[in-house]
Design an enzyme around this catalytic site. Structure first.
Site, PDB file in Angstrom:
ATOM      1  N   SER A   1       0.490  -0.719  -0.289  1.00  0.00           N
ATOM      2  CA  SER A   1       0.030   0.070   0.355  1.00  0.00           C
ATOM      3  C   SER A   1       1.383   1.537  -0.032  1.00  0.00           C
ATOM      4  O   SER A   1       1.506   1.218   0.685  1.00  0.00           O
ATOM      5  CB  SER A   1      -1.300  -0.362   1.241  1.00  0.00           C
TER       6      SER A   1
ATOM      7  N   HIS B   1      -1.905  -1.519  -4.033  1.00  0.00           N
ATOM      8  CA  HIS B   1      -2.742  -1.032  -3.367  1.00  0.00           C
ATOM      9  C   HIS B   1      -2.727   0.582  -3.319  1.00  0.00           C
ATOM     10  O   HIS B   1      -2.330   0.567  -2.612  1.00  0.00           O
ATOM     11  CB  HIS B   1      -2.691  -1.834  -2.097  1.00  0.00           C
TER      12      HIS B   1
ATOM     13  N   ASP C   1      -5.491   3.227  -1.508  1.00  0.00           N
ATOM     14  CA  ASP C   1      -6.534   3.351  -0.944  1.00  0.00           C
ATOM     15  C   ASP C   1      -7.157   4.634  -0.864  1.00  0.00           C
ATOM     16  O   ASP C   1      -6.543   6.129  -0.630  1.00  0.00           O
ATOM     17  CB  ASP C   1      -5.860   3.451   0.770  1.00  0.00           C
TER      18      ASP C   1
ATOM     19  N   MET D   1     -10.100   7.321  -0.080  1.00  0.00           N
ATOM     20  CA  MET D   1     -10.727   7.776   0.838  1.00  0.00           C
ATOM     21  C   MET D   1     -11.150   9.118   1.256  1.00  0.00           C
ATOM     22  O   MET D   1     -10.552  10.233   0.220  1.00  0.00           O
ATOM     23  CB  MET D   1      -9.714   8.146   2.390  1.00  0.00           C
TER      24      MET D   1
ATOM     25  N   HIS E   1      -8.623   0.174  -3.638  1.00  0.00           N
ATOM     26  CA  HIS E   1      -9.477   0.093  -2.477  1.00  0.00           C
ATOM     27  C   HIS E   1      -9.874   1.104  -1.305  1.00  0.00           C
ATOM     28  O   HIS E   1      -9.551   2.034  -1.341  1.00  0.00           O
ATOM     29  CB  HIS E   1      -8.693  -0.339  -1.185  1.00  0.00           C
TER      30      HIS E   1
ATOM     31  N   MET F   1     -12.309   3.414   0.099  1.00  0.00           N
ATOM     32  CA  MET F   1     -13.016   3.482   1.139  1.00  0.00           C
ATOM     33  C   MET F   1     -13.452   4.744   1.231  1.00  0.00           C
ATOM     34  O   MET F   1     -13.450   6.084   2.344  1.00  0.00           O
ATOM     35  CB  MET F   1     -11.959   3.911   2.558  1.00  0.00           C
TER      36      MET F   1
ATOM     37  N   MET G   1     -11.085  -7.501   6.388  1.00  0.00           N
ATOM     38  CA  MET G   1      -9.386  -5.898   7.166  1.00  0.00           C
ATOM     39  C   MET G   1      -9.782  -6.356   8.250  1.00  0.00           C
ATOM     40  O   MET G   1      -9.987  -6.926   9.127  1.00  0.00           O
ATOM     41  CB  MET G   1     -10.827  -4.760   7.186  1.00  0.00           C
TER      42      MET G   1
ATOM     43  N   PHE H   1      -6.184   4.510   8.592  1.00  0.00           N
ATOM     44  CA  PHE H   1      -4.991   4.603   8.522  1.00  0.00           C
ATOM     45  C   PHE H   1      -4.131   3.366   8.318  1.00  0.00           C
ATOM     46  O   PHE H   1      -3.865   2.164   8.890  1.00  0.00           O
ATOM     47  CB  PHE H   1      -4.617   5.899   9.657  1.00  0.00           C
TER      48      PHE H   1
ATOM     49  N   GLY I   1       0.253   1.625   9.333  1.00  0.00           N
ATOM     50  CA  GLY I   1       0.627   1.981  11.125  1.00  0.00           C
ATOM     51  C   GLY I   1       0.300   1.057  12.505  1.00  0.00           C
ATOM     52  O   GLY I   1       0.056   1.257  12.977  1.00  0.00           O
TER      53      GLY I   1
ATOM     54  N   ASP J   1      -5.847  -6.624   5.079  1.00  0.00           N
ATOM     55  CA  ASP J   1      -5.013  -5.710   4.726  1.00  0.00           C
ATOM     56  C   ASP J   1      -5.197  -4.886   6.515  1.00  0.00           C
ATOM     57  O   ASP J   1      -6.396  -4.916   7.040  1.00  0.00           O
ATOM     58  CB  ASP J   1      -5.868  -4.194   3.166  1.00  0.00           C
ATOM     59  N   GLY J   2      -4.118  -4.962   6.646  1.00  0.00           N
ATOM     60  CA  GLY J   2      -4.117  -4.298   7.736  1.00  0.00           C
ATOM     61  C   GLY J   2      -2.871  -4.725   8.762  1.00  0.00           C
ATOM     62  O   GLY J   2      -3.470  -5.434   8.988  1.00  0.00           O
TER      63      GLY J   2
HETATM   64  C1  DX5 Z   1      -6.472   0.988   6.053  1.00  0.00           C
HETATM   65  C2  DX5 Z   1      -5.858   1.134   4.768  1.00  0.00           C
HETATM   66  C3  DX5 Z   1      -4.539  -0.618   4.394  1.00  0.00           C
HETATM   67  C4  DX5 Z   1      -3.285   0.374   4.990  1.00  0.00           C
HETATM   68  C5  DX5 Z   1      -2.524  -0.452   5.799  1.00  0.00           C
HETATM   69  O1  DX5 Z   1      -7.297   1.844   6.341  1.00  0.00           O
HETATM   70  O2  DX5 Z   1      -6.780  -0.365   3.899  1.00  0.00           O
HETATM   71  O3  DX5 Z   1      -4.214  -0.444   3.271  1.00  0.00           O
HETATM   72  O4  DX5 Z   1      -2.283   1.168   4.311  1.00  0.00           O
HETATM   73  O5  DX5 Z   1      -1.073  -0.222   6.100  1.00  0.00           O
HETATM   74  P1  DX5 Z   1      -0.493  -0.765   7.379  1.00  0.00           P
HETATM   75  O6  DX5 Z   1       0.198  -2.379   6.607  1.00  0.00           O
HETATM   76  O7  DX5 Z   1       0.211  -0.246   7.586  1.00  0.00           O
HETATM   77  O8  DX5 Z   1      -1.409  -1.925   7.912  1.00  0.00           O
HETATM   78 ZN    ZN Z   2      -6.726  -0.437   1.513  1.00  0.00          ZN
END
Ligand code: DX5
Ligand code: ZN
Length: 220
Positions: free
Chosen positions: A8, A31, A33, A35, A64, A66, A135, A141, A143, A173-174
């Site tokens: 990501s 990937h 994201d 948002m 992805h 969101m 998820m 976010f 991290g 993911d996450g």
């Molecule tokens: C969170 C995202 C993820 C995120 C994953 O809402 O969908 O794709 O970037 O980041 P890490 O791998 O740091 O958890």
């Molecule tokens: Zn994601």
């Protein structure tokens, strides 16, 4: 099942996005994201940015979304050139119609579940999708810590796919990193998103290779 590692770019250096995409050229997909500050409390890319990334990236994009009102906005990301478009089940009024529209626009289609969303509403419509995204953090976010409480859901999704004789991918993911990827693979995931694990180290290619090896060791 073929293992895929999709880093990501959420926490990469946006001022150098082209070079940041080059750093993950050994991965399977980038990937992205998306948002909208409504579905999650964070704001990132729109379709025109995705279109530019699709043109610049050495590997295909896995978008992805969101966003609320996926029914209205998701197809624009397929038209922008994302190879795969994943929308959230919680954000779609008509997930079957939307999946068919995305396929018609040339994309592979994923459906995502937030941690508190059960898998049961998907069971009768699994055949409409190429991938289910479980998820493993609350979206919004990078991290955050991997939620081990999602392992049974990964298992249930994989079992439902096998029982229906389908060949969907299961994406997680996450919080995916060296310490957690094995557990997700063991539970039945085959597509792994890793943001901070890949972009926080100097040698992204070595990290991708290590994640791929660990996933392979634990998958069956
Ligand atoms: C969170 C995202 C993820 C995120 C994953 O809402 O969908 O794709 O970037 O980041 P890490 O791998 O740091 O958890
Ligand atoms: Zn994601």
């Amino acid at each position: 099942m073929s293992i895929r590692i999709n880093p990501s770019v959420l926490n990469c250096d946006f001022m150098r996005i082209g070079e940041e995409l080059d750093r993950i050229a050994d991965a399977d997909r980038a990937h992205i994201d998306v948002m909208d500050n409504h579905f999650v409390p964070n704001l990132t890319f729109g379709p025109s940015m995705v279109e530019q990334m699709a043109r610049r990236s050495p590997i295909p994009l896995d978008a992805h979304l969101m966003i609320t009102d996926a029914d209205r906005h998701a197809v624009a990301f397929a038209e922008a050139g994302a190879e795969s478009v994943t929308f959230h089940l919680e954000a779609a009024q008509a997930p079957v119609r939307l999946a068919r529209e995305l396929r018609k626009a040339g994309a592979q289609v994923g459906v995502a579940l937030r941690p508190a969303t059960p898998v049961e509403p998907l069971l009768d419509i699994l055949g409409e999708f190429d991938m289910v995204l479980v998820m493993t953090v609350e979206p919004g976010f990078g991290g955050q810590s991997f939620l081990d409480s999602m392992l049974p859901k990964i298992r249930r999704v994989r079992e439902a796919i096998s029982a229906a004789n389908l060949e969907l991918s299961v994406q997680v993911d996450g919080g995916i990193k060296r310490e957690t990827i094995g557990r997700a693979a063991e539970a039945g995931a085959d597509v792994f998103v890793a943001g901070s694990a890949v972009y926080s180290v100097d040698d992204a290619a070595a990290e991708i290779a290590a994640l791929r090896r660990l996933a392979a060791e634990h998958s069956h």
